[in-house]
Design an enzyme around this catalytic site. Structure first.
Site, short mmCIF file in Angstrom:
data_model
loop_
_atom_site.label_atom_id
_atom_site.label_comp_id
_atom_site.label_asym_id
_atom_site.label_seq_id
_atom_site.Cartn_x
_atom_site.Cartn_y
_atom_site.Cartn_z
N GLU A 116 0.81 -1.21 0.00
CA GLU A 116 0.00 0.00 0.00
C GLU A 116 0.84 1.27 0.00
OE1 GLU A 116 -2.73 -0.28 3.25
OE2 GLU A 116 -3.59 -2.20 2.57
N CYS A 117 2.01 1.20 -0.59
CA CYS A 117 2.94 2.33 -0.60
C CYS A 117 2.81 3.08 -1.92
CB CYS A 117 4.38 1.80 -0.43
SG CYS A 117 5.65 3.07 -0.46
#
Length: 248
Positions: A116-117
Site C-alpha cells: 500500500e505504498c
C-alpha cells in the site's frame, strides 16, 4: 665390638671395624663415623620462581579457555555461522524454511516490499520486468514484505502473496513478512545493513548482492529500479563468463 681375655686375665676390647676416628663412635661401614648433615631448605628465590611458574600456567590456561569460548564454533576446523548473505536461512511466504545457499551463484536484488505504498506499483512492475529479462538462472529478485514503514503492509502472508502474484504479476521469490529494523530484524537483512553501513528508511530499499553473497550496494525508493540495471548486468556478465571458463 667383642671381648676376649689373654692369659693374664685382662679383658681386651677389640673394635668391629677399623677407622672409627678419634673420639668417634665406630662406623659399621668403615666411614668417618659422622652422619651427613641434613639438606638445606630450598632457597627463597627457588620457591618464588616455582610459585610464579604455577601462576603463569594458570593464567595461560584460563586465557586459552576464554579464547576458545569466544571463537566461533567449528565443524572439522571450518567456522560455522553466516559468512555471507547466502549463508543464512529464512522463511518463505508460505512458512517454509529456505536456505539462501540455494541462490549462491546468482546475483540477487533484495527488496523490502509493501502493498500500500506510493512506490508499490512502479517498483513491482520494474522488478518483475528486470527479473523476466535477466533471471531466473543468473539473477534473482528476493522480496521481503514489511509493515514497519507507515504500516503499509498490514495484511497476512496470504494477503501479501495474493496481491503480489495476482495483482502485480510478480513471479520472483517472496518471503514471510519480516522486521527489517530493530534488534529483532531478520538476520539475513541485518547482515546486509551491517556490511554496507546502511539501513532502510522506507519501503522498497534495494540491496544488490553478488553471486558469492557479498553486498555490493544499496539504493532507496527514490532510485528507480532501471538505474540499477548497469550494475546488475555487469555482475551477471561476470557470472556467465566464470561459468563458461569453468566448463572449458
Amino acid at each position: 665390638m667383642s671381648a676376649s681375655g689373654d692369659e693374664s686375665g685382662v679383658l681386651t676390647v677389640i673394635p668391629l671395624t677399623g677407622g672409627a676416628g678419634e673420639g668417634g663412635p665406630p662406623s659399621l661401614t668403615g666411614g668417618a663415623g659422622k652422619a651427613p648433615p641434613p639438606a638445606p631448605p630450598p632457597a627463597m628465590g627457588s620457591r618464588v620462581r616455582g610459585a610464579t611458574l604455577v601462576l603463569v600456567l594458570l593464567i595461560v590456561g584460563g586465557t586459552t579457555s576464554l579464547l576458545l569460548l569466544l571463537l566461533p564454533p567449528t565443524t572439522n576446523g571450518t567456522p560455522r555461522g553466516p559468512r555471507d548473505f547466502y549463508s543464512h536461512a529464512v522463511t518463505d511466504i508460505r512458512g517454509r524454511r529456505v536456505e539462501l545457499e540455494a541462490f549462491r551463484g546468482s546475483v540477487s536484488l533484495v527488496v523490502n516490499v509493501a502493498s500500500e505504498c506510493g512506490y508499490t506499483q512502479a517498483h513491482y512492475a520494474a522488478l518483475q520486468k528486470l527479473y523476466r529479462e535477466l533471471g531466473p538462472t543468473h539473477f534473482k529478485v528476493l522480496a521481503f514484505p514489511c509493515n514497519q514503514f507507515g504500516a503499509q503492509e498490514p495484511g497476512s502472508n496470504a494477503d501479501v502473496e495474493a496481491f503480489a502474484r495476482h495483482t502485480q504479476g510478480a513471479s520472483f521469490p517472496l518471503f514471510a513478512k519480516s522486521l527489517v529494523l530493530g534488534v529483532n530484524a531478520e538476520p539475513a537483512l541485518r547482515f546486509l545493513y551491517d556490511a554496507l553501513g546502511q539501513e532502510p528508511r522506507w519501503n522498497f530499499w534495494k540491496f544488490l548482492v553478488d553471486a558469492e553473497g557479498r553486498p555490493v550496494g544499496a539504493w532507496g525508493p527514490d532510485t528507480p529500479v532501471e538505474e540499477l540495471r548497469p550494475h546488475i548486468v555487469g555482475l551477471v556478465r561476470d557470472v556467465i563468463l566464470k561459468r563458461r571458463s569453468e566448463e572449458l
